[in-house]
Design a protein around this motif. Structure first.
Motif, mmCIF file in Angstrom:
data_model
loop_
_atom_site.group_PDB
_atom_site.id
_atom_site.type_symbol
_atom_site.label_atom_id
_atom_site.label_comp_id
_atom_site.label_asym_id
_atom_site.label_seq_id
_atom_site.Cartn_x
_atom_site.Cartn_y
_atom_site.Cartn_z
ATOM 1 N N GLY A 188 0.827 -1.198 0.000
ATOM 2 C CA GLY A 188 0.000 0.000 0.000
ATOM 3 C C GLY A 188 0.862 1.249 0.000
ATOM 4 N N ILE A 189 0.451 2.234 -0.779
ATOM 5 C CA ILE A 189 1.185 3.493 -0.851
ATOM 6 C C ILE A 189 0.234 4.635 -0.520
ATOM 7 C CG2 ILE A 189 2.525 5.064 -2.311
ATOM 8 C CD1 ILE A 189 3.329 2.649 -4.019
ATOM 9 N N LEU A 190 0.587 5.429 0.486
ATOM 10 C CA LEU A 190 -0.155 6.638 0.806
ATOM 11 C C LEU A 190 0.375 7.767 -0.064
ATOM 12 C CD1 LEU A 190 -0.059 6.367 4.712
ATOM 13 C CD2 LEU A 190 -1.996 5.824 3.220
ATOM 14 N N ASP B 154 1.272 -6.592 -5.954
ATOM 15 C CA ASP B 154 0.110 -5.776 -6.273
ATOM 16 C C ASP B 154 0.218 -4.477 -5.481
ATOM 17 O OD1 ASP B 154 -0.944 -7.646 -7.983
ATOM 18 O OD2 ASP B 154 -2.299 -8.512 -6.488
ATOM 19 N N VAL B 155 -0.249 -3.391 -6.065
ATOM 20 C CA VAL B 155 -0.115 -2.080 -5.436
ATOM 21 C C VAL B 155 -1.488 -1.466 -5.210
ATOM 22 C CG1 VAL B 155 0.794 0.265 -5.704
ATOM 23 C CG2 VAL B 155 2.146 -1.692 -6.487
ATOM 24 N N HIS B 156 -1.724 -1.014 -3.980
ATOM 25 C CA HIS B 156 -2.925 -0.252 -3.643
ATOM 26 C C HIS B 156 -2.492 1.173 -3.301
ATOM 27 C CE1 HIS B 156 -5.786 -3.814 -2.533
ATOM 28 N NE2 HIS B 156 -4.977 -4.127 -3.531
ATOM 29 N N ILE B 157 -3.197 2.144 -3.842
ATOM 30 C CA ILE B 157 -2.904 3.556 -3.605
ATOM 31 C C ILE B 157 -4.059 4.175 -2.832
ATOM 32 C CG2 ILE B 157 -2.501 5.813 -4.683
ATOM 33 C CD1 ILE B 157 -0.211 3.927 -5.232
ATOM 34 N N ASP C 221 -0.282 -5.780 2.888
ATOM 35 C CA ASP C 221 0.678 -6.520 3.705
ATOM 36 C C ASP C 221 1.724 -5.601 4.329
ATOM 37 O OD1 ASP C 221 -0.163 -9.360 3.255
ATOM 38 O OD2 ASP C 221 0.136 -8.734 1.176
ATOM 39 N N VAL C 222 2.014 -4.492 3.691
ATOM 40 C CA VAL C 222 2.911 -3.473 4.213
ATOM 41 C C VAL C 222 2.487 -2.151 3.585
ATOM 42 C CG1 VAL C 222 4.702 -3.683 2.426
ATOM 43 C CG2 VAL C 222 5.338 -2.905 4.723
ATOM 44 N N ILE C 223 2.740 -1.054 4.281
ATOM 45 C CA ILE C 223 2.331 0.260 3.789
ATOM 46 C C ILE C 223 3.534 1.199 3.809
ATOM 47 C CG2 ILE C 223 0.847 2.276 4.231
ATOM 48 C CD1 ILE C 223 -1.158 0.326 5.525
ATOM 49 N N THR C 224 3.639 2.029 2.780
ATOM 50 C CA THR C 224 4.666 3.058 2.715
ATOM 51 C C THR C 224 4.004 4.362 2.295
ATOM 52 O OG1 THR C 224 6.884 3.588 1.879
ATOM 53 C CG2 THR C 224 5.332 2.579 0.325
ATOM 54 N N TYR C 225 4.798 5.418 2.176
ATOM 55 C CA TYR C 225 4.247 6.695 1.727
ATOM 56 C C TYR C 225 5.188 7.334 0.720
ATOM 57 C CZ TYR C 225 7.061 8.036 5.861
ATOM 58 O OH TYR C 225 8.042 8.159 6.809
ATOM 59 N N GLU C 226 4.612 8.190 -0.132
ATOM 60 C CA GLU C 226 5.395 8.741 -1.238
ATOM 61 C C GLU C 226 5.801 10.197 -1.039
ATOM 62 O OE1 GLU C 226 3.907 10.184 -4.775
ATOM 63 O OE2 GLU C 226 2.369 11.261 -3.677
ATOM 64 N N PHE C 227 5.274 10.879 -0.051
ATOM 65 C CA PHE C 227 5.708 12.250 0.202
ATOM 66 C C PHE C 227 5.533 12.582 1.680
ATOM 67 C CE2 PHE C 227 1.276 12.833 0.140
ATOM 68 C CZ PHE C 227 0.883 14.137 0.330
ATOM 69 N N SER D 60 -1.864 9.849 10.927
ATOM 70 C CA SER D 60 -2.378 8.749 10.110
ATOM 71 C C SER D 60 -1.439 7.552 10.169
ATOM 72 C CB SER D 60 -2.550 9.210 8.655
ATOM 73 O OG SER D 60 -3.511 10.239 8.571
ATOM 74 N N VAL D 61 -0.136 7.822 10.107
ATOM 75 C CA VAL D 61 0.836 6.738 10.219
ATOM 76 C C VAL D 61 0.763 6.112 11.605
ATOM 77 C CG1 VAL D 61 3.306 6.180 10.202
ATOM 78 C CG2 VAL D 61 2.351 7.710 8.459
ATOM 79 N N GLU D 62 0.661 6.931 12.626
ATOM 80 C CA GLU D 62 0.566 6.409 13.992
ATOM 81 C C GLU D 62 -0.702 5.579 14.169
ATOM 82 O OE1 GLU D 62 3.028 9.910 16.382
ATOM 83 O OE2 GLU D 62 0.845 10.066 16.152
ATOM 84 N N TYR D 63 -1.791 5.987 13.554
ATOM 85 C CA TYR D 63 -3.026 5.209 13.648
ATOM 86 C C TYR D 63 -2.843 3.848 12.982
ATOM 87 C CZ TYR D 63 -7.719 3.508 12.725
ATOM 88 O OH TYR D 63 -8.835 2.708 12.651
ATOM 89 N N LEU D 64 -2.242 3.830 11.805
ATOM 90 C CA LEU D 64 -2.023 2.557 11.106
ATOM 91 C C LEU D 64 -1.169 1.612 11.941
ATOM 92 C CD1 LEU D 64 -1.447 3.958 7.507
ATOM 93 C CD2 LEU D 64 -3.331 2.465 8.216
#
Length: 360
Positions: free
Chosen positions: A11-13, A32-35, A70-76, A83-87
């Motif tokens: 997942g990408i935020l 697979d990528v989820h945005i 399965d894992v989440i990252t962010y692009e900026f 939001s990251v702390e909530y995840l």
């Protein structure tokens, strides 16, 4: 977390061009990528397996998104830290985490943190009012750059000042928000160091690039940067210290001023893939986008040996509408899929391989 097998979901935020290029690299590795982003059909959404249109602070959407990934990252770096702390609080693996994100969002906190871990910056003063600005300008010798502490990018939210300028007007120009006044640094050149850090602490560093800006926007990055090996080693060490001290997993970029005597002063850092590293997929055995995906997925980092001398040029506004053959036969063009070619807007980039590097 064990290394993710192909077919897992990353997942990408964020839905911009960095998310688009990260998503393309992840797909090439079999993921697979989820945005998730709030905009209608942003660039990254159109290459994703699934697009989640939602505000970054929508906890209901974040929970559903997290359940699918399965894992989440962010692009900026303007993703809300909350939001990251909530995840993380609901059990998601987010790489990088909140630490480097939080430090990079506030220019004052960023510089204070860099200084605290032994990375020197130029002189600066906090500013909260025109009176503060007058005092800061005097302290810094009568000249400096006023910048908002938050949300500024590509030259936005900043004003160059000197003694005698209308300070009240300058403070109004940036929105009358908390700010920082940075002293002018008499640099010989600007460079950036793009590194990747894996969850086990392994680090790889791309060759630094020399960067040229115009109007606050990066125009070109050139590798090699033309500096001596001791200076390059120092630059890499500074970036590695930053990644280690924030517990960063993924790609990180540290921008540095180089003085005539080789002294390095940090300007700012980005907890993500970076514009100045856009040359790496064409110039190195492993590019920054693949390297970031490898890190967040728990894979071994790839080799980053540079095999070409390169020059990367940003395409702004209608520059991206030029015929492909106008850039030359050696040019590799990447366009970001943005709908409107607004003046000064980053629409793509072109990389030219200027020579093959001899490898031992």
């Amino acid at each position: 977390m064990k290394p993710l097998p192909p077919g897992s979901v990353i997942g990408i935020l964020g839905g911009g061009q960095l998310g688009r290029m990260l998503g393309s690299a992840a797909a090439r590795l079999g993921f697979d990528v989820h945005i998730l982003a709030p905009e209608d059909s942003p660039p990254a959404a159109r290459i994703a397996a699934v697009y989640w249109q939602a505000a970054y602070d929508d906890e209901s959407a974040l929970r559903e998104f997290a359940d699918a990934c399965d894992v989440i990252t962010y692009e900026f770096e303007n993703i809300p830290v909350s939001s990251v702390e909530y995840l993380v609080s609901i059990g998601s693996v987010v790489r990088p985490g909140a630490a480097s994100l939080e430090k990079s969002q506030d220019r004052l906190a960023e510089k204070q943190f860099l200084n605290a871990i032994g990375i020197e910056t130029g002189a600066y003063e906090p500013v909260s009012s025109p009176d503060d600005l007058a005092t800061a300008l005097n302290t810094l010798g009568g000249a400096g750059i006023l910048k908002t502490r938050r949300d500024g990018y590509d030259g936005k939210g900043q004003v160059r000042l000197k003694t005698g300028d209308d300070l009240a007007a300058a403070f109004a120009d940036i929105g009358k928000v908390p700010a920082i006044l940075e002293a002018y640094v008499p640099f010989e050149r600007e460079i950036s160091v793009v590194i990747a850090r894996a969850s086990d602490g392994t680090v790889t560093a791309f060759d630094p690039s020399m960067n040229d800006h115009a109007g606050g926007v990066l125009r070109t990055s050139i590798a090699p940067c033309g500096l001596s090996e001791p200076v390059i080693a120092k630059a890499r060490s500074m970036a590695e210290t930053l990644a280690r001290e924030t517990g960063h997993v993924g790609v990180l970029a540290l921008e540095l001023f180089v003085l005539e005597d080789g002294t390095l002063l940090a300007n700012e850092f980005a907890p993500r893939v970076h514009n100045s590293g856009h040359w790496t997929p064409e110039g190195c055995l492993t590019g920054q986008f693949e390297q970031h995906i490898r890190a967040v997925a728990g894979w071994p980092l790839g080799p980053v040996t540079r095999v070409f001398d390169v020059e990367m040029q940003n395409l702004l506004g209608e520059e991206a509408l030029a015929p492909a053959d106008s850039y030359g036969a050696d040019a590799v063009i990447t366009l970001y899929g943005k709908r409107d070619a607004k003046p000064g807007r980053k629409m793509g980039h072109v990389v030219r391989r200027t020579s093959i590097r001899a490898l031992s």
